[in-house]
Design a protein around this motif. Structure first.
Motif, PDB file in Angstrom:
ATOM      1  N   THR A   1      55.994  -1.664 -31.745  1.00  0.00           N
ATOM      2  CA  THR A   1      55.153  -0.824 -31.088  1.00  0.00           C
ATOM      3  C   THR A   1      53.948  -1.392 -30.099  1.00  0.00           C
ATOM      4  OG1 THR A   1      55.143   0.754 -33.014  1.00  0.00           O
ATOM      5  CG2 THR A   1      53.477   1.051 -31.493  1.00  0.00           C
TER       6      THR A   1
ATOM      7  N   ALA B   1      58.786  -2.221 -37.085  1.00  0.00           N
ATOM      8  CA  ALA B   1      58.249  -1.314 -36.283  1.00  0.00           C
ATOM      9  C   ALA B   1      56.937  -1.291 -35.553  1.00  0.00           C
ATOM     10  CB  ALA B   1      58.547   0.080 -36.879  1.00  0.00           C
TER      11      ALA B   1
ATOM     12  N   GLN C   1      60.137   5.158 -30.456  1.00  0.00           N
ATOM     13  CA  GLN C   1      60.953   4.210 -29.686  1.00  0.00           C
ATOM     14  C   GLN C   1      61.004   2.880 -30.718  1.00  0.00           C
ATOM     15  OE1 GLN C   1      58.872   3.816 -26.040  1.00  0.00           O
ATOM     16  NE2 GLN C   1      60.153   5.124 -24.801  1.00  0.00           N
ATOM     17  N   ALA C   2      60.031   2.432 -31.265  1.00  0.00           N
ATOM     18  CA  ALA C   2      59.947   1.410 -31.874  1.00  0.00           C
ATOM     19  C   ALA C   2      60.632   1.397 -33.175  1.00  0.00           C
ATOM     20  CB  ALA C   2      58.494   0.996 -32.285  1.00  0.00           C
TER      21      ALA C   2
ATOM     22  N   LEU D   1      51.191   7.170 -28.010  1.00  0.00           N
ATOM     23  CA  LEU D   1      51.490   6.405 -29.058  1.00  0.00           C
ATOM     24  C   LEU D   1      52.464   7.086 -29.972  1.00  0.00           C
ATOM     25  CD1 LEU D   1      50.576   4.358 -30.887  1.00  0.00           C
ATOM     26  CD2 LEU D   1      48.899   5.707 -31.926  1.00  0.00           C
TER      27      LEU D   1
ATOM     28  N   ARG E   1      55.839   5.827 -28.401  1.00  0.00           N
ATOM     29  CA  ARG E   1      56.013   4.419 -28.499  1.00  0.00           C
ATOM     30  C   ARG E   1      56.462   4.152 -29.978  1.00  0.00           C
ATOM     31  NH1 ARG E   1      51.619   1.112 -27.781  1.00  0.00           N
ATOM     32  NH2 ARG E   1      49.938   3.043 -27.439  1.00  0.00           N
ATOM     33  N   ILE E   2      55.868   4.952 -30.878  1.00  0.00           N
ATOM     34  CA  ILE E   2      56.203   4.660 -32.404  1.00  0.00           C
ATOM     35  C   ILE E   2      57.880   5.086 -32.593  1.00  0.00           C
ATOM     36  CG2 ILE E   2      55.831   5.572 -34.763  1.00  0.00           C
ATOM     37  CD1 ILE E   2      52.887   5.677 -33.870  1.00  0.00           C
TER      38      ILE E   2
END
Length: 364
Positions: A110, A106, A125-126, A119, A122-123
């Motif tokens: 990211t 992850a 999604q990661a 952020l 994006r986290i």
């Protein structure tokens, strides 16, 4: 690969060593190599690279523990024994390894997700990408170490190419070939491919059904051995034809690759003629797989950047790695050859159709 193909599983230390090498040392080394390559390319920040490298150790260690637990539990169940706490905890270790792998992936994901979003988005999604990726990597790790060896070869080529200028392809003036000659060659390839397709299908049918109708065939195993042997021999002219077709695209090493692959088919045909259970059949099949691996690796040598010694060493390692793919190719050559003949026949037909409008323009 040596442990896997040498048949030394009767020795008590072989299975634990194979688990450690293929389930921990190899995957961890590949992960660290990938992290270094991404860091040198500027795709990962120093913190993200360091975290991924450190987190990969417990992730792969838990994956190794899950594989060892599965192996112990399988042996105990096969022997009719009651499962120990370690042998019955495979699912627990798999879940823990999955969680650790998700966390490990992850963070670099990211950093790799270049986005203007916040952020937290994006986290999220990661994590959504890392969870299935960790599960897939864990499943691949549980398989025989064939894909890992090929992945290591890809990383090696990427490491040699990174940061070095790629030499421009050599441009040589192509000779003018009359369209009638090209058409004749394509018709000849198509006719040969059609004949080889019929032969290949006949060998495959004989391997599966020969025991029910062929005289002199004692049982289904004998028929399978004979069908595989004849199919391997019938694949030799197919490989020669394919080498001639692919030579303009794969480079000057293609004839040597065709020669090595033809030798592999000859050795495999000899191995199948020996019959199942013959002490020389397995060593001969390994030789055939090795020859096929080098036949696959030779055309890929043009991707390697470096001096003569570097290119020879890397191509040698690639040939050893590609033998893991060569093994199923030679073992199933009688059933794969008709597919190759059909593809070559389609190529000749489509190329001939593509040449017709061009020929009309020339005539006009």
């Amino acid at each position: 690969m040596v442990l896997l193909f040498s048949g030394t599983f009767s020795l008590p230390w072989t299975e634990p060593l194979l688990l450690i090498l293929s389930r921990f040392v190899g995957p961890l080394a590949g992960t660290l190599s990938g992290v270094v390559l991404l860091r040198l390319a500027g795709r990962l920040t120093p913190r993200a690279a360091l975290f991924t490298a450190v987190a990969a150790v417990p992730a792969w260690a838990l994956a190794l523990t899950a594989a060892a637990s599965w192996s112990v539990g399988f042996d105990q169940a096969d022997a009719g024994q009651r499962l120990s706490w370690f042998g019955s905890s495979s699912l627990l270790f798999m879940i823990l390894g999955w969680v650790a792998g998700t966390v490990c992936l992850a963070v670099p994901l990211t950093a790799l997700l270049a986005s203007r979003r916040s952020l937290p988005i994006r986290i999220m999604q990661a994590v959504l990408l890392a969870a299935p990726a960790a599960l897939i990597l864990g499943a691949l790790m549980m398989m025989p170490p064939m894909l890992g060896v090929l992945g290591a070869a890809v990383l090696l080529i990427a490491a040699l190419r990174q940061g070095r200028p790629v030499p421009p392809p050599a441009t040589t003036p192509s000779p003018s070939i009359p369209l009638t000659v090209v058409a004749t060659n394509r018709r000849g390839v198509g006719a040969a491919a059609l004949a080889l397709l019929v032969m290949g299908l006949a060998c495959a049918v004989f391997a599966v059904t020969g025991s029910t109708w062929a005289p002199g065939v004692t049982n289904s195993t004998h028929a399978m051995n004979l069908g595989l042997a004849y199919g391997a021999f019938a694949a030799i002219p197919l490989l020669v034809l394919a080498g001639g077709v692919l030579a303009p695209r794969l480079g000057p090493t293609t004839p040597w690759a065709a020669l090595l692959s033809s030798a592999a088919m000859a050795v495999e045909g000899f191995a199948q003629l020996l019959g199942a259970g013959h002490p020389s059949q397995w060593p001969a099949t390994l030789v055939a797989a090795l020859l096929m691996g080098f036949a696959i690796a030779l055309p890929l040598g043009r991707l390697v950047i470096g001096g003569r010694f570097t290119r020879i060493a890397v191509v040698t390692l690639m040939g050893l790695a590609a033998s893991t793919v060569g093994f199923p190719l030679v073992a199933m050559s009688a059933f794969l050859a008709p597919v190759g003949s059909a593809l070559l026949l389609i190529w000749a037909w489509r190329s001939g159709n593509a040449r017709q409008p061009e020929a009309g323009k020339v005539s006009a």
